[in-house]
Write a protein that holds these residues in place. Structure first.
Motif, mmCIF file in Angstrom:
data_model
loop_
_atom_site.group_PDB
_atom_site.id
_atom_site.type_symbol
_atom_site.label_atom_id
_atom_site.label_comp_id
_atom_site.label_asym_id
_atom_site.label_seq_id
_atom_site.Cartn_x
_atom_site.Cartn_y
_atom_site.Cartn_z
ATOM 1 N N UNK A 97 88.683 43.583 73.097
ATOM 2 C CA UNK A 97 89.652 42.629 73.871
ATOM 3 C C UNK A 97 89.146 41.644 74.872
ATOM 4 N N UNK A 98 88.159 42.628 75.555
ATOM 5 C CA UNK A 98 87.458 41.790 76.889
ATOM 6 C C UNK A 98 86.443 41.287 76.429
ATOM 7 N N UNK A 99 85.611 41.431 75.219
ATOM 8 C CA UNK A 99 84.574 40.687 75.107
ATOM 9 C C UNK A 99 84.508 39.959 73.609
ATOM 10 N N UNK A 100 84.617 38.697 73.744
ATOM 11 C CA UNK A 100 84.827 37.851 72.491
ATOM 12 C C UNK A 100 83.557 38.209 71.991
ATOM 13 N N UNK A 101 83.578 37.567 70.392
ATOM 14 C CA UNK A 101 82.194 37.663 69.703
ATOM 15 C C UNK A 101 82.014 36.526 68.885
ATOM 16 N N UNK A 102 80.726 36.042 68.805
ATOM 17 C CA UNK A 102 80.486 34.835 68.156
ATOM 18 C C UNK A 102 79.910 35.411 66.484
ATOM 19 N N UNK A 103 79.498 36.572 66.537
ATOM 20 C CA UNK A 103 78.964 37.050 65.134
ATOM 21 C C UNK A 103 77.699 36.301 64.823
ATOM 22 N N UNK A 104 76.886 35.742 65.910
ATOM 23 C CA UNK A 104 75.900 34.971 65.614
ATOM 24 C C UNK A 104 76.140 33.653 64.807
ATOM 25 N N UNK A 105 77.117 33.192 64.823
ATOM 26 C CA UNK A 105 77.626 31.942 64.197
ATOM 27 C C UNK A 105 78.251 31.014 64.963
ATOM 28 N N UNK A 106 77.729 29.715 64.791
ATOM 29 C CA UNK A 106 78.552 28.724 65.523
ATOM 30 C C UNK A 106 79.928 28.210 64.741
ATOM 31 N N UNK A 107 80.000 28.916 63.396
ATOM 32 C CA UNK A 107 81.058 28.343 62.725
ATOM 33 C C UNK A 107 82.310 29.060 63.173
ATOM 34 N N UNK A 108 82.406 30.158 63.560
ATOM 35 C CA UNK A 108 83.431 31.105 63.866
ATOM 36 C C UNK A 108 83.646 30.933 65.408
ATOM 37 N N UNK A 110 84.150 31.666 69.448
ATOM 38 C CA UNK A 110 84.228 32.926 69.997
ATOM 39 C C UNK A 110 85.770 33.647 69.419
ATOM 40 N N UNK A 111 85.524 34.560 68.832
ATOM 41 C CA UNK A 111 86.632 35.583 68.191
ATOM 42 C C UNK A 111 86.906 36.586 69.117
ATOM 43 N N UNK A 112 88.271 36.483 69.554
ATOM 44 C CA UNK A 112 88.935 37.538 70.605
ATOM 45 C C UNK A 112 89.783 38.598 69.551
ATOM 46 N N UNK A 113 89.285 39.647 69.777
ATOM 47 C CA UNK A 113 90.141 40.960 69.126
ATOM 48 C C UNK A 113 91.351 41.245 69.830
ATOM 49 N N UNK A 114 92.461 41.562 69.257
ATOM 50 C CA UNK A 114 93.686 41.820 69.881
ATOM 51 C C UNK A 114 93.533 43.252 70.447
ATOM 52 N N UNK A 115 92.955 44.121 69.813
ATOM 53 C CA UNK A 115 92.748 45.630 70.395
ATOM 54 C C UNK A 115 91.579 46.028 70.166
#
Length: 153
Positions: A97-108, A110-115
């Motif tokens: 939850x502290x570290x958002x992810x883009x999965x290397x893609x501009x499409x998504x 920044x994805x933030x996980x809830x847990x």
């Protein structure tokens, strides 16, 4: 400041030095953050660093160690063999939850996980201080790390 890279220590040796009091978690963290800041503009291997959280983790680890005797320190190292060692998560959606992810893609974006995910929890249980994310190919589909969302090589 100590030059930790010059020492040639692996992660378990770094953790042992931290727990035994040879150096502080804060000193190690400062060295790691300085190295990322100095080298990353050229190699673009790190796409996210949470320096504030990294410093908080290091200071908390130093406080914890200050309150432990030799036997408790040995038990801590046995239970958490990578105690205090800074590490990065790959930017492929490893849930934190502290570290958002883009999965290397501009499409998504920044994805933030809830847990926190199981893998992340296992890294923390092993003692790693997770401070950011390393680059990846888009969705992890290529053996190289050039993702469109990072720019540069």
């Amino acid at each position: 400041m100590m030059d930790f890279a010059e020492q040639g220590l692996d992660a378990t040796a770094l953790a042992a030095g931290l727990v035994q009091g040879a150096y502080s978690c804060t000193a190690l963290m400062q060295d790691v953050l300085a190295r990322i800041a100095a080298r990353n503009p050229d190699i673009n291997a790190v796409c996210l660093v949470d320096a504030d959280h990294a410093a908080e983790q290091a200071e908390g680890n130093d406080r914890l160690l200050a309150g432990l005797d030799t036997a408790a320190r040995a038990a801590l190292l046995q239970a958490r063999p990578f105690f205090g060692v800074p590490s990065l998560l790959k930017d492929l959606g490893t849930a934190d939850p502290r570290l958002p992810s883009t999965m290397g893609s501009a499409y998504f974006g920044q994805v933030r996980c809830a847990q926190e995910g199981d893998l992340t929890a296992r890294y923390r249980q092993a003692g790693f201080s997770l401070i950011g994310r390393s680059t990846s190919s888009e969705l992890g589909l290529s053996p190289t790390s050039e993702g469109p969302s990072y720019g540069g090589p």
